[in-house]
Design a protein around this motif. Structure first.
Motif, PDB file in Angstrom:
ATOM      1  N   LEU A   1       0.900  -1.152   0.263  1.00 35.30           N
ATOM      2  CA  LEU A   1       0.098   0.004  -0.093  1.00 35.30           C
ATOM      3  C   LEU A   1       0.977   1.402   0.049  1.00 35.30           C
ATOM      4  CD1 LEU A   1      -3.012   0.718   0.114  1.00 35.30           C
ATOM      5  CD2 LEU A   1      -2.826   0.937   2.643  1.00 35.30           C
TER       6      LEU A   1
ATOM      7  N   LYS B   1      -4.771  -0.423  -2.943  1.00 40.36           N
ATOM      8  CA  LYS B   1      -5.090  -1.360  -2.145  1.00 40.36           C
ATOM      9  C   LYS B   1      -5.737  -2.618  -2.464  1.00 40.36           C
ATOM     10  CE  LYS B   1      -7.013  -3.351   1.683  1.00 40.36           C
ATOM     11  NZ  LYS B   1      -6.080  -3.696   2.716  1.00 40.36           N
TER      12      LYS B   1
ATOM     13  N   ASN C   1      -7.229   1.000   8.483  1.00 36.60           N
ATOM     14  CA  ASN C   1      -7.096  -0.254   8.035  1.00 36.60           C
ATOM     15  C   ASN C   1      -6.670  -1.167   9.007  1.00 36.60           C
ATOM     16  OD1 ASN C   1      -6.377  -1.515   5.536  1.00 36.60           O
ATOM     17  ND2 ASN C   1      -4.468  -1.329   5.673  1.00 36.60           N
TER      18      ASN C   1
END
Ligand code: GDD
Ligand code: MN
Length: 401
Positions: free
Chosen positions: A289, A306, A376
């Motif tokens: 990422l 992502k 996340n």
């Protein structure tokens, strides 16, 4: 007792307490054993002649020559095993095992089952507190299709003789505790403490049992693949000869057994391994990422970066899970084709998880305004539990169940 009698002792199995398929028995038709009943003994020399005589009389009337009685004695100081050996010439269906290395009621029963030849295996106490007559009712339940037939003190026709209020309280208390910790197991039957039952051997194939203390039935019900259950009421008799071996330790062992079974049914060890692999996936996910989306690197759009990062993490996680977390299951499904099938299922489950992850990431980032990396992490934690449960049920589904 003559020396050649000693030779007729059954060999004591060693290693894991796994119930395997009936193998290498010289099983010509008329000798086919249907029922193997294990009688665990410790200092029961006075009870053995009576119980063997009664059981033989009953079973000869129902399944002559198609049953075996297996006494498993833990090298009793009162030489119970010698008394049993001397009975073998009179009772051809009798087998005797003398354990000198191991001790304990539950493991004695399992060692007996490991050498058993019967399609149905069972256990009865040697002290006649379990009335032998009830055995034919248990057998009837099996013949009617039950996988497990249990002698119960808590159904119609069941009960105990004159137990003190304390012992009744302890017994019921233990049952209630079991209901709290293992509702899906203990809740299936009325007398989980019963030590008197018959079970179809195939329901335990491939199961490694690890009982603690006295409660072998809970282990069978918790780890076995038990369908239909039949219960028969019986009155738990007063012991006439010898004394009970129950000590406080058995109550402590019972609680430890409940907790151990609970954790293993949740497959906590496997979940921890899944979590560790998941963490390595987080590292792969985060690294890519960063390499793909961070303004200081390739600065590609967040969602696209992502998805790529997550797919690389999924591949990483699959390889580690297949080789480590679910090794025992993937080993039983060898070959490239099976592996690809597992990978596709894993990928689909994780993709569903990925969608959930992206939704949660955007929800925490845009709605709650959380920092992108914290959002996340939270999303990944929630999705990890989701992925574990689904993959356990789908991708690495044990084909034996
Ligand atoms: N081989 C072996 N090794 N046998 C043992 C051992 C051991 O360490 N300890 C006990 N046994 C045998 C006894 O000789 C008897 O045949 C049987 O296991 C049960 O032992 P008891 O000491 O008589 O148990 P209990 O009567 O207090 O409890 C019984 O009934 C309860 C209620 O059904 C057991 O069956 C319990 O499991 C059951 O919960
Ligand atoms: Mn007893």
């Amino acid at each position: 007792m003559s020396l050649n009698n000693i030779e007729s002792l059954s060999p004591v199995p060693s290693g894991s307490l796994e119930i395997l398929e009936i193998r290498n028995i010289d099983n010509n038709s008329e000798e086919k054993i249907k029922l193997s009943l294990v009688i665990p003994t410790y200092n029961e020399s006075k009870n053995i002649p009576t119980i063997i005589q009664k059981l033989t009389q009953l079973l000869d009337s129902r399944i002559p020559q198609q049953y075996e009685l297996i006494i498993v004695d833990d090298n009793s100081p009162d030489k119970t095993w010698e008394v049993a050996l001397d009975l073998m010439p009179i009772y051809p269906q009798l087998r005797v095992m003398r354990r000198t290395e191991e001790k304990g009621l539950s493991t004695a029963v399992i060692r007996g089952w490991q050498v058993a030849k019967g399609e149905v295996i069972g256990v009865i106490d040697a002290d006649l507190q379990h009335p032998p007559e009830t055995l034919l009712n248990l057998w009837e339940k099996i013949e009617l299709g039950a996988d497990l037939a249990i002698g119960s003190r808590h159904v119609e026709g069941g009960g105990v003789s004159d137990w003190s209020a304390t012992r009744r309280f302890l017994s019921r208390g233990a049952q209630t505790l079991g209901l709290v910790i293992l509702p899906g197991v203990i809740g299936r039957i009325s007398d989980p403490m019963s030590g008197y039952f018959l079970v179809r051997r195939r329901c335990l194939f491939g199961c490694t049992l690890s009982p603690l203390g006295y409660k072998i039935l809970i282990e069978v019900l918790g780890r076995g693949k038990i369908g239909l259950i039949g219960e028969v009421g019986y009155i738990f008799q007063e012991r006439q000869e010898g004394e009970s071996k129950v000590t406080k330790q058995q109550y402590i062992d019972y609680i430890r057994h409940l907790i151990r079974l609970r954790l293993s049914l949740w497959q906590i060890n496997r979940f921890i391994r899944f979590g560790v692999v998941g963490l390595s996936g987080v590292f792969v996910d985060m690294t890519f990422l960063y390499l793909l989306s961070d303004p200081s690197t390739l600065a590609l759009p967040l969602t696209r970066s992502k998805i790529i990062a997550a797919e690389l993490a999924i591949i990483n996680n699959f390889l580690w899970n297949d080789a480590w977390t679910f090794k025992d299951i993937s080993q039983k499904q060898p070959g490239k084709r099976q592996k690809i099938k597992r990978f596709i299922k894993f990928n689909l489950v994780c993709l569903a998880g990925l969608i959930l992850n992206v939704l949660l990431l955007n929800f925490f980032f845009n709605v709650f305004g959380l920092n992108r990396y914290l959002a996340n992490l939270l999303a990944i934690a929630i999705v990890t539990i989701w992925n574990y449960w689904l993959n356990l049920k789908l991708s690495w589904r044990s084909t034996e169940i």
